[in-house]
Design an enzyme around this catalytic site. Sequence first.
Site, PDB file in Angstrom:
ATOM      1  N   GLU A  72      -9.309  -1.103  -7.757  1.00  0.00           N
ATOM      2  CA  GLU A  72      -9.149   0.286  -8.070  1.00  0.00           C
ATOM      3  C   GLU A  72     -10.356   1.048  -8.556  1.00  0.00           C
ATOM      4  O   GLU A  72     -10.967   0.456  -9.617  1.00  0.00           O
ATOM      5  CB  GLU A  72      -7.817   0.448  -9.084  1.00  0.00           C
ATOM      6  CG  GLU A  72      -7.802   1.930  -9.429  1.00  0.00           C
ATOM      7  CD  GLU A  72      -7.544   3.052  -8.355  1.00  0.00           C
ATOM      8  OE1 GLU A  72      -6.837   2.763  -7.267  1.00  0.00           O
ATOM      9  OE2 GLU A  72      -8.427   3.977  -8.466  1.00  0.00           O
ATOM     10  N   ASP A 109     -15.251  -1.607  -5.094  1.00  0.00           N
ATOM     11  CA  ASP A 109     -14.673  -0.871  -3.730  1.00  0.00           C
ATOM     12  C   ASP A 109     -13.811  -1.970  -3.001  1.00  0.00           C
ATOM     13  O   ASP A 109     -13.998  -3.027  -2.828  1.00  0.00           O
ATOM     14  CB  ASP A 109     -16.054  -0.713  -2.783  1.00  0.00           C
ATOM     15  CG  ASP A 109     -15.746  -0.294  -1.394  1.00  0.00           C
ATOM     16  OD1 ASP A 109     -14.860   0.602  -1.429  1.00  0.00           O
ATOM     17  OD2 ASP A 109     -16.421  -0.322  -0.608  1.00  0.00           O
ATOM     18  N   GLY A 110     -12.753  -1.153  -2.737  1.00  0.00           N
ATOM     19  CA  GLY A 110     -11.732  -1.947  -2.126  1.00  0.00           C
ATOM     20  C   GLY A 110     -12.190  -2.619  -0.531  1.00  0.00           C
ATOM     21  O   GLY A 110     -11.731  -3.673  -0.132  1.00  0.00           O
ATOM     22  N   SER A 120       2.356  -0.530  -5.800  1.00  0.00           N
ATOM     23  CA  SER A 120       2.233  -1.793  -4.900  1.00  0.00           C
ATOM     24  C   SER A 120       1.808  -2.991  -5.971  1.00  0.00           C
ATOM     25  O   SER A 120       2.323  -4.260  -5.545  1.00  0.00           O
ATOM     26  CB  SER A 120       1.223  -1.761  -3.792  1.00  0.00           C
ATOM     27  OG  SER A 120       0.009  -1.223  -3.976  1.00  0.00           O
ATOM     28  N   HIS A 168      -6.795  -1.018  -2.283  1.00  0.00           N
ATOM     29  CA  HIS A 168      -6.781   0.385  -3.184  1.00  0.00           C
ATOM     30  C   HIS A 168      -5.450   0.466  -4.015  1.00  0.00           C
ATOM     31  O   HIS A 168      -4.302   0.903  -3.397  1.00  0.00           O
ATOM     32  CB  HIS A 168      -6.687   1.506  -2.146  1.00  0.00           C
ATOM     33  CG  HIS A 168      -7.803   1.608  -1.389  1.00  0.00           C
ATOM     34  ND1 HIS A 168      -8.324   0.588  -0.335  1.00  0.00           N
ATOM     35  CD2 HIS A 168      -8.921   2.529  -1.246  1.00  0.00           C
ATOM     36  CE1 HIS A 168      -9.361   1.046   0.324  1.00  0.00           C
ATOM     37  NE2 HIS A 168      -9.690   2.270  -0.237  1.00  0.00           N
ATOM     38  N   ASP A 170      -4.626   0.328   1.569  1.00  0.00           N
ATOM     39  CA  ASP A 170      -4.103   1.671   1.212  1.00  0.00           C
ATOM     40  C   ASP A 170      -4.743   2.782   0.614  1.00  0.00           C
ATOM     41  O   ASP A 170      -4.752   3.321  -0.504  1.00  0.00           O
ATOM     42  CB  ASP A 170      -2.876   1.435   0.221  1.00  0.00           C
ATOM     43  CG  ASP A 170      -1.814   2.600   0.013  1.00  0.00           C
ATOM     44  OD1 ASP A 170      -1.851   3.437   0.868  1.00  0.00           O
ATOM     45  OD2 ASP A 170      -0.946   2.454  -0.889  1.00  0.00           O
ATOM     46  N   HIS A 194       6.291   0.585   0.815  1.00  0.00           N
ATOM     47  CA  HIS A 194       6.820  -0.428   0.030  1.00  0.00           C
ATOM     48  C   HIS A 194       8.009  -1.306   0.465  1.00  0.00           C
ATOM     49  O   HIS A 194       8.330  -2.672   0.205  1.00  0.00           O
ATOM     50  CB  HIS A 194       7.216  -0.237  -1.396  1.00  0.00           C
ATOM     51  CG  HIS A 194       6.010   0.677  -2.241  1.00  0.00           C
ATOM     52  ND1 HIS A 194       6.010   1.834  -3.143  1.00  0.00           N
ATOM     53  CD2 HIS A 194       4.716   0.128  -1.958  1.00  0.00           C
ATOM     54  CE1 HIS A 194       4.612   1.857  -3.306  1.00  0.00           C
ATOM     55  NE2 HIS A 194       3.874   1.001  -2.898  1.00  0.00           N
TER      56      HIS A 194
END
Length: 280
Positions: free
Chosen positions: A118, A143-144, A100, A42, A164, A19
């Site tokens: 997510e 799906d990311g 995030s 994600h 991530d 971060h």
Amino acid sequence: MLSYRHSFHAGNHADVLKHTVLTLCINYLKEKEKPFLYLDTHSGAGRYLLQSEYAEKTEEYLAGIGRIWLQDHCPELLMPYLSVLQYYNRTEKLKYYPGSPLIAKQMLREQDKLNLTELHSTDYPLLRQEFIKDKRAKVLKEDGFQQLKSKLPPESRRGIILIDPSYEIKDDYQNLPKALLEGYKRFATGSYLIWYPVINRSQTQRMINQITNSGIRNILQIELAIKPDNNQKGMTASGMIVINPPWKLQQQMATILPWLREKLDPSNIGHGLIEQLVAE
Ligand code: SAM
């Protein structure tokens, strides 16, 4: 079915590193008025209650943000990150840790856009709720990795892409470089921030090698280890692979990383690393 919940780990040493890098990159893009896209593949739940049964079970945050929060003489470059934490914690007691998406929510401007994905059935509704009134944000249960194909390039042609995964699914180590390349082919000038854990060094290194051998240019690696590599269970280090980093980032992290190490690795048994893996 996904079982990883970031609430067990929120605010740990890996989040502090990730971060910090994220806030520096966002601030760099804000130096120009032009809008940009923040794509978080994600996203997690967004907000984590540190006094929850999850966080209290592992107490990872105590060895992470707990060692930095309320410290005197923090490096100036940590202020963007700490200011966001202060925004979500109006008193000295650290109650919430912003993930995030909430960091980006606080830092982005009216003209910027957020695309958040997510998949977890419990975390997705929590995330959606955080952004229910935010017209800048699209929050999807998708799906990311797929977003790197379908959402790039952004209309604004400027963007930060945070990748991530939890690496709960071992295929993530192979799927990530493939998906990244799909995104990069469509949007070669974006800043891609890829988080990685070191649990099994050779597994992580294989993924990094795949990225560096893919033809992608301008790759910076930043790593913070709190222990030496070993064969036991658990994460010894974490890092960020940054593609097209802001030109200041390497120098900024060279200033911050020794201070972070001092706080997060007080026994001085780990290491810090900043290395340009592939030139521009
Ligand atoms: N980026 C968040 C932050 O910094 O606060 C933390 C994210 S956490 C490490 C990873 C998240 O990815 C988990 O919440 C997990 O449910 C979710 N996830 C796993 N596989 C996914 C996928 N294929 N697409 C989208 N989300 C996924």
